[in-house]
Motif scaffolding. Sequence first.
Motif, short mmCIF file in Angstrom:
data_model
loop_
_atom_site.label_atom_id
_atom_site.label_comp_id
_atom_site.label_asym_id
_atom_site.label_seq_id
_atom_site.Cartn_x
_atom_site.Cartn_y
_atom_site.Cartn_z
N LEU A 58 29.09 46.32 58.29
CA LEU A 58 30.29 47.10 58.02
C LEU A 58 30.60 48.11 59.12
CD1 LEU A 58 29.83 47.83 54.20
CD2 LEU A 58 31.21 46.06 55.27
N ALA A 59 29.72 48.25 60.09
CA ALA A 59 29.92 49.26 61.14
C ALA A 59 31.21 49.03 61.92
CB ALA A 59 28.72 49.28 62.08
N PRO A 60 31.54 47.79 62.37
CA PRO A 60 32.80 47.59 63.08
C PRO A 60 34.03 47.96 62.25
CG PRO A 60 31.33 45.73 63.45
CD PRO A 60 30.72 46.55 62.37
N SER A 61 33.99 47.60 60.96
CA SER A 61 35.12 47.93 60.08
C SER A 61 35.25 49.44 59.90
CB SER A 61 34.95 47.26 58.72
OG SER A 61 34.88 45.86 58.86
N LYS A 62 34.13 50.12 59.78
CA LYS A 62 34.17 51.57 59.64
C LYS A 62 34.74 52.23 60.88
CE LYS A 62 30.19 51.99 56.51
NZ LYS A 62 28.80 52.50 56.37
N ALA A 63 34.29 51.76 62.05
CA ALA A 63 34.78 52.33 63.30
C ALA A 63 36.28 52.12 63.45
CB ALA A 63 34.03 51.72 64.48
N ALA A 64 36.75 50.92 63.11
CA ALA A 64 38.18 50.63 63.19
C ALA A 64 38.97 51.49 62.21
CB ALA A 64 38.43 49.15 62.92
N PHE A 65 38.45 51.68 61.01
CA PHE A 65 39.14 52.49 60.01
C PHE A 65 39.23 53.94 60.47
CE2 PHE A 65 38.75 55.36 56.33
CZ PHE A 65 39.95 55.08 55.70
N TYR A 66 38.15 54.46 61.01
CA TYR A 66 38.15 55.85 61.48
C TYR A 66 39.15 56.05 62.62
CZ TYR A 66 33.91 56.51 58.72
OH TYR A 66 33.01 56.59 57.69
N SER A 67 39.23 55.07 63.54
CA SER A 67 40.17 55.17 64.65
C SER A 67 41.61 55.04 64.17
CB SER A 67 39.88 54.11 65.71
OG SER A 67 38.75 54.47 66.47
N ALA A 68 41.83 54.25 63.12
CA ALA A 68 43.17 54.16 62.56
C ALA A 68 43.56 55.45 61.85
CB ALA A 68 43.25 52.98 61.59
N LEU A 69 42.57 56.08 61.22
CA LEU A 69 42.82 57.33 60.52
C LEU A 69 43.12 58.46 61.50
CD1 LEU A 69 42.82 58.41 57.59
CD2 LEU A 69 40.45 59.12 57.97
N LEU A 70 42.32 58.56 62.56
CA LEU A 70 42.52 59.57 63.59
C LEU A 70 42.04 59.00 64.92
CD1 LEU A 70 43.22 62.48 64.45
CD2 LEU A 70 40.85 63.09 63.95
N PRO A 71 42.94 58.79 65.88
CA PRO A 71 42.53 58.22 67.17
C PRO A 71 41.39 59.02 67.80
CG PRO A 71 44.91 58.26 67.02
CD PRO A 71 44.40 59.00 65.81
N GLY A 72 40.34 58.29 68.22
CA GLY A 72 39.17 58.92 68.80
C GLY A 72 38.03 59.12 67.82
N LEU A 73 38.33 59.07 66.52
CA LEU A 73 37.28 59.28 65.52
C LEU A 73 36.33 58.09 65.48
CD1 LEU A 73 36.34 61.33 63.44
CD2 LEU A 73 37.74 60.17 61.73
N GLY A 74 36.85 56.88 65.69
CA GLY A 74 35.98 55.71 65.74
C GLY A 74 35.06 55.74 66.94
N GLN A 75 35.55 56.26 68.08
CA GLN A 75 34.70 56.41 69.27
C GLN A 75 33.59 57.43 69.00
OE1 GLN A 75 37.97 56.03 69.34
NE2 GLN A 75 38.10 54.13 70.49
N ALA A 76 33.92 58.48 68.26
CA ALA A 76 32.89 59.45 67.88
C ALA A 76 31.86 58.82 66.95
CB ALA A 76 33.55 60.67 67.23
N LYS A 80 30.44 57.28 71.45
CA LYS A 80 31.05 57.15 72.77
C LYS A 80 32.01 58.34 72.96
CE LYS A 80 29.03 53.28 73.82
NZ LYS A 80 29.76 52.03 74.00
N TYR A 81 31.42 59.53 73.03
CA TYR A 81 32.24 60.74 73.05
C TYR A 81 33.10 60.86 74.30
CZ TYR A 81 28.89 61.91 69.38
OH TYR A 81 28.12 61.88 68.25
N TRP A 82 32.67 60.27 75.40
CA TRP A 82 33.43 60.38 76.64
C TRP A 82 34.76 59.64 76.56
CZ3 TRP A 82 34.60 55.87 79.26
CH2 TRP A 82 33.88 54.73 78.89
N LYS A 83 34.92 58.75 75.59
CA LYS A 83 36.17 58.02 75.44
C LYS A 83 37.23 58.81 74.68
CE LYS A 83 34.48 53.26 75.69
NZ LYS A 83 34.47 51.95 75.03
N ILE A 84 36.82 59.82 73.95
CA ILE A 84 37.77 60.57 73.11
C ILE A 84 38.87 61.23 73.95
CG2 ILE A 84 38.01 62.47 71.47
CD1 ILE A 84 35.22 61.83 70.46
N PRO A 85 38.55 61.94 75.07
CA PRO A 85 39.64 62.52 75.88
C PRO A 85 40.57 61.45 76.46
CG PRO A 85 37.53 63.50 76.46
CD PRO A 85 37.23 62.34 75.57
N ILE A 86 40.03 60.28 76.78
CA ILE A 86 40.87 59.20 77.33
C ILE A 86 41.85 58.71 76.27
CG2 ILE A 86 40.84 56.89 78.31
CD1 ILE A 86 38.10 57.49 79.45
#
Length: 212
Positions: A58-76, A80-86
């Motif tokens: 379920l990890a990929p689905s969770k990451a996708a859901f978090y990024s859909a909820l707030l961009p950058g949250l799935g990267q967190a 992969k914190y360095w991707k959040i500013p990008i």
Amino acid sequence: MPNNTLTAVFFTILCCFSLIAQNDDTKKSEQKVIQETGETKLIAADSISKVRKPIDPLAPSKAAFYSALLPGLGQAYNKKYWKIPIVWGAIGTGIYFYTNNNKEYHRYRDAYKRRLAGFEDDEFYFDGNGNKLTQPRVTTEGLERGQKFYRRNKEISLLVTLGLYALNIIDANVDAHLMQYNVDKNLSLAPHYKIDEFDASTSLGLTLNFKF
């Protein structure tokens, strides 16, 4: 003399069996202690065994859901914190261009509507100091062209922003998949290229290695 030799051999064999039995008893006692204490012990003959983290499907689905909820949250979530500013910079840039083009579009549209209504009081009839001009800085045809230009740019900016938003979700999902991908050296698939020295022929293929 032969009797002494036989006696020595007999005692040697007894000592060997005694050592083997002692070693087996020691292993059994160690296993019993391990079972009683609830600990896990990995024994490798010529290598150290590494305990892998269990795969979370379920990890990929969770990451996708978090990024859909707030961009950058799935990267967190993927650490992969360095991707959040990008992610924020890319989506923020798209939003900026959309907002700017939308603002310019409304400027030209409002002035165009005033022209069609017969008024000469839109902002393009005045200079930078607020003085009325005899001829507008932008003609009516220019206002019409400006509307089309900024409306097209506004739509492109919106599409780009939505694309970056979707890319942020896909990136988080793929990262979560790759983090659990098996890259063990014991399992590898590599190409090989071989030259036969006798007839100068070559062969190309794939080699699959699996080590237990």
